[in-house]
Design a protein around this motif. Structure first.
Motif, PDB file in Angstrom:
ATOM      1  N   VAL A  28      56.879  34.741   6.671  1.00 37.39           N
ATOM      2  CA  VAL A  28      57.694  34.479   7.853  1.00 37.39           C
ATOM      3  C   VAL A  28      57.428  35.578   8.881  1.00 37.39           C
ATOM      4  CG1 VAL A  28      60.053  34.236   8.735  1.00 37.39           C
ATOM      5  CG2 VAL A  28      59.474  33.388   6.433  1.00 37.39           C
ATOM      6  N   LYS A  29      57.112  35.142  10.088  1.00 38.14           N
ATOM      7  CA  LYS A  29      56.859  36.095  11.172  1.00 38.14           C
ATOM      8  C   LYS A  29      58.181  36.603  11.735  1.00 38.14           C
ATOM      9  CE  LYS A  29      54.066  36.511  15.379  1.00 38.14           C
ATOM     10  NZ  LYS A  29      53.101  35.765  16.216  1.00 38.14           N
ATOM     11  N   VAL A  30      58.302  37.929  11.801  1.00 35.59           N
ATOM     12  CA  VAL A  30      59.499  38.563  12.343  1.00 35.59           C
ATOM     13  C   VAL A  30      59.372  38.696  13.855  1.00 35.59           C
ATOM     14  CG1 VAL A  30      60.896  40.666  12.342  1.00 35.59           C
ATOM     15  CG2 VAL A  30      59.902  39.818  10.212  1.00 35.59           C
ATOM     16  N   GLY A  31      58.186  39.058  14.318  1.00 32.09           N
ATOM     17  CA  GLY A  31      57.959  39.244  15.741  1.00 32.09           C
ATOM     18  C   GLY A  31      56.682  40.016  15.981  1.00 32.09           C
ATOM     19  N   GLU A  32      56.488  40.390  17.238  1.00 31.25           N
ATOM     20  CA  GLU A  32      55.284  41.114  17.643  1.00 31.25           C
ATOM     21  C   GLU A  32      55.661  42.373  18.397  1.00 31.25           C
ATOM     22  OE1 GLU A  32      52.641  38.658  19.941  1.00 31.25           O
ATOM     23  OE2 GLU A  32      52.569  37.104  18.390  1.00 31.25           O
ATOM     24  N   LEU A  33      54.826  43.371  18.232  1.00 29.22           N
ATOM     25  CA  LEU A  33      54.975  44.609  18.982  1.00 29.22           C
ATOM     26  C   LEU A  33      53.743  44.737  19.876  1.00 29.22           C
ATOM     27  CD1 LEU A  33      56.681  47.126  19.431  1.00 29.22           C
ATOM     28  CD2 LEU A  33      55.462  48.202  17.557  1.00 29.22           C
TER      29      LEU A  33
END
Length: 175
Positions: free
Chosen positions: A147-152
């Motif tokens: 599951v992708k949490v997000g991007e930095l």
């Protein structure tokens, strides 16, 4: 061709250093964002693997090495269990690498299944990893249930050393 999956922990991987270095150099040359930039510095890669070797010997890291029928190293992954008391349920997956000659043949999927199995043996219920946003690795991880949490944004310098790129962060629950 039959693949052989072997986990190393608490033992030296020094005899594998040339093959592991070649695998990592192949990945960087193909544009993989795994902490190195092109042109790749083989001394830096060797120093990296010597550090991994020390961590594996100390039991801090588990190294998966995948061999083909000719005993050539074709893939690798690392599993680093968290050592802190409040994190003994988790581990970080690092440096999932498949040789360019073996990509698109299901090797990456098998590597991720082996990582899950090893984490379960270690009684780890949460895995984390990061990868370059938009990279082929994202498709592999998502297909494997991550599951992708997000991007930095701007987290890492591109493998060609020309610009900053976003990194995507993922997790997977094994319970």
């Amino acid at each position: 061709m039959t693949l052989q999956f072997r986990w190393y922990v608490g033992q030296a991987v020094t005899p594998l250093l040339p093959a592991l270095s070649d695998l990592l150099a192949d990945a960087v040359a193909a544009g993989a964002s795994i902490g190195f930039v092109w042109p790749v510095d083989m001394a830096e890669i060797t120093a990296y693997w010597l550090g991994v070797d020390a961590d594996v010997q100390a039991g801090k890291k588990h190294l998966l090495v995948v061999f083909d029928g000719a005993q050539r190293v074709v893939a690798t992954a690392q599993l680093e269990p968290a050592a802190k008391a409040n994190g003994r349920h988790r581990a970080e997956v690092q440096k999932v690498i498949v040789h360019t000659s073996r990509r698109g043949q299901g090797v990456g999927t098998q590597v991720m299944q082996a990582v899950d199995a090893q984490a379960r043996l270690l009684q780890r219920s949460l895995l984390v990893l990061d990868t370059r946003a938009g990279d082929a690795g994202e498709r592999l991880y998502q297909a494997a249930g991550w599951v992708k949490v997000g991007e930095l944004p701007g987290y890492a310098i591109s493998p060609d050393n020309l610009h900053h790129e976003a990194t995507a962060f993922y997790y997977k629950r094994l319970d």
